[in-house]
Design a protein around this motif. Structure first.
Motif, PDB file in Angstrom:
ATOM      1  N   UNK A   1       0.873  -1.296   0.136  1.00 37.79           N
ATOM      2  CA  UNK A   1      -0.078  -0.173  -0.052  1.00 37.79           C
ATOM      3  C   UNK A   1       0.902   1.419  -0.008  1.00 37.79           C
ATOM      4  N   UNK A   2       2.134   1.085   0.120  1.00 37.28           N
ATOM      5  CA  UNK A   2       3.182   2.244   0.158  1.00 37.28           C
ATOM      6  C   UNK A   2       3.034   3.046   1.276  1.00 37.28           C
ATOM      7  N   UNK A   3       2.545   2.746   2.562  1.00 35.96           N
ATOM      8  CA  UNK A   3       2.073   3.585   3.431  1.00 35.96           C
ATOM      9  C   UNK A   3       3.319   4.517   3.904  1.00 35.96           C
ATOM     10  N   UNK A   4       4.551   3.871   4.090  1.00 34.94           N
ATOM     11  CA  UNK A   4       5.622   4.667   4.564  1.00 34.94           C
ATOM     12  C   UNK A   4       5.985   5.784   3.364  1.00 34.94           C
ATOM     13  N   UNK A   5       5.990   5.494   2.273  1.00 33.72           N
ATOM     14  CA  UNK A   5       6.208   6.439   1.183  1.00 33.72           C
ATOM     15  C   UNK A   5       5.277   7.707   1.178  1.00 33.72           C
ATOM     16  N   UNK A   6       4.093   7.192   1.452  1.00 30.57           N
ATOM     17  CA  UNK A   6       2.881   8.367   1.487  1.00 30.57           C
ATOM     18  C   UNK A   6       2.992   9.166   2.516  1.00 30.57           C
TER      19      UNK A   6
END
Length: 344
Positions: A127-132
């Protein structure tokens, strides 16, 4: 048993239930010893110890307090070594077996925590949570589509190892609508199927899985089990996860597979050196979510580990076979030594 048995541990943080259980038993005496600063005192106590509860964190424990041949030779009264986790990197099991010393781990005690963490890493990567999170805090001029992740429902999760943790991961996976494959050379096909997983070879698991997750112990047979050849055999765009042990996967080979785009991401809780240096190559990649071997380090997990450790030590020192004995082949010699000391 009339004599009081000596239980020693070093002064690492441990959930208080361990000390409470040991101290509540009138047949046991607990000593908490300094791991640094007074080696003479610590060694003197260990030489008289019947049980040694040792940290499982190899990079936090001074090497001379590892339960290896050198220390064992100085501890003639020692009957058991209890590792403070499922892992036992700080214990030489073969040396203990030769000396008639029982080795116990706490397999399963923090399994729910580790399984939950596995899915935390999977979702954070996909979900690319850290990137987001980082983009929202530090950048401007981007769209939601720039941070688009993937859906995991209907995809395939491959588990390497289907022990206490792997089985719980398989259960969670079914709730997410994932197909589950499993490779575990120690289980029969029907045992794998009973856990809701499809038994496959390692080659088939790598070829078919969208997400590959490690849940096996580190030993001679699994060191660098996942290397350049295995990462190349994974699906293009697959995600690699490990909450097992550093050293099972080759970090340099994983970096190459991520850097060249063959793999789309990795979630890593374990490292060859813990914590990994901030300039470690894998730490430079935006598609790597990293944690510091904290999957099992929850309040509930640590409480369960402490309770399991104290209960197994008490059982062994009563002359009973502990529930998670790692060297059952040596039980004859172990029970003979325990019997002589405790009179059973």
């Amino acid at each position: 048993m009339n004599r009081v048995m000596q239980v020693c541990r070093l002064d690492f943080w441990i959930n208080p239930v361990f000390d409470e259980m040991i101290q509540a038993n009138p047949q046991l005496a607990l000593q908490v010893l300094p791991r640094q600063g007074d080696d003479e005192r610590t060694l003197a106590a260990l030489r008289q110890a019947h049980a040694y509860h040792v940290s499982a964190a190899k990079d936090e424990l001074p090497w001379h307090w590892f339960a290896g041949q050198a220390l064992i030779e100085q501890c003639p009264a020692l009957l058991c070594v209890s590792s403070g986790g499922a892992g036992f990197d700080t214990v030489d099991v073969a040396a203990c077996s030769r000396a008639g010393i029982a080795v116990m781990n706490q397999a399963g005690a923090n399994a729910h925590s580790v399984a939950e963490h596995t899915f935390g890493l999977l979702l954070a990567v996909v979900k690319r949570i850290v990137e987001s999170h980082n983009t929202l805090r530090h950048a401007t001029g981007f769209s939601r589509e720039d941070l688009m992740g993937e859906e995991i429902h209907g995809r395939t999760l491959g588990l390497i190892g289907l022990g206490e943790i792997g089985r719980r991961v398989a259960t969670i996976a079914r709730g997410f609508g994932l197909e589950v494959l499993a490779y575990d050379p120690h289980l029969r096909d029907e045992q794998v199927q009973a856990q809701g997983a499809q038994p496959v070879t390692l080659a088939e698991l790598l070829r078919r899985s969208d997400f590959v997750s490690l849940h096996c112990p580190l030993d001679a047979s699994t060191r660098h089990l996942m290397g350049a050849e295995q990462f190349a055999a994974m699906k293009r765009g697959a995600v690699f996860l490990s909450t097992a042990r550093g050293g099972i996967h080759d970090e340099a080979a994983l970096y190459v597979a991520l850097k060249n785009g063959h793999l789309s991401g990795a979630g890593l809780d374990v490292w060859a050196c813990e914590p990994p240096p901030q300039d470690a190559p894998l730490m430079s990649l935006p598609n790597v979510v990293a944690t510091f071997h904290t999957a099992g380090v929850t309040h509930g997990g640590r409480r369960n580990v402490a309770r399991s450790s104290a209960a197994q030590i008490a059982a062994l020192l009563r002359g009973e076979r502990p529930s998670h004995l790692l060297n059952p082949e040596a039980w004859g010699l172990i029970s003979e030594r325990v019997g002589r000391v405790v009179g059973v």
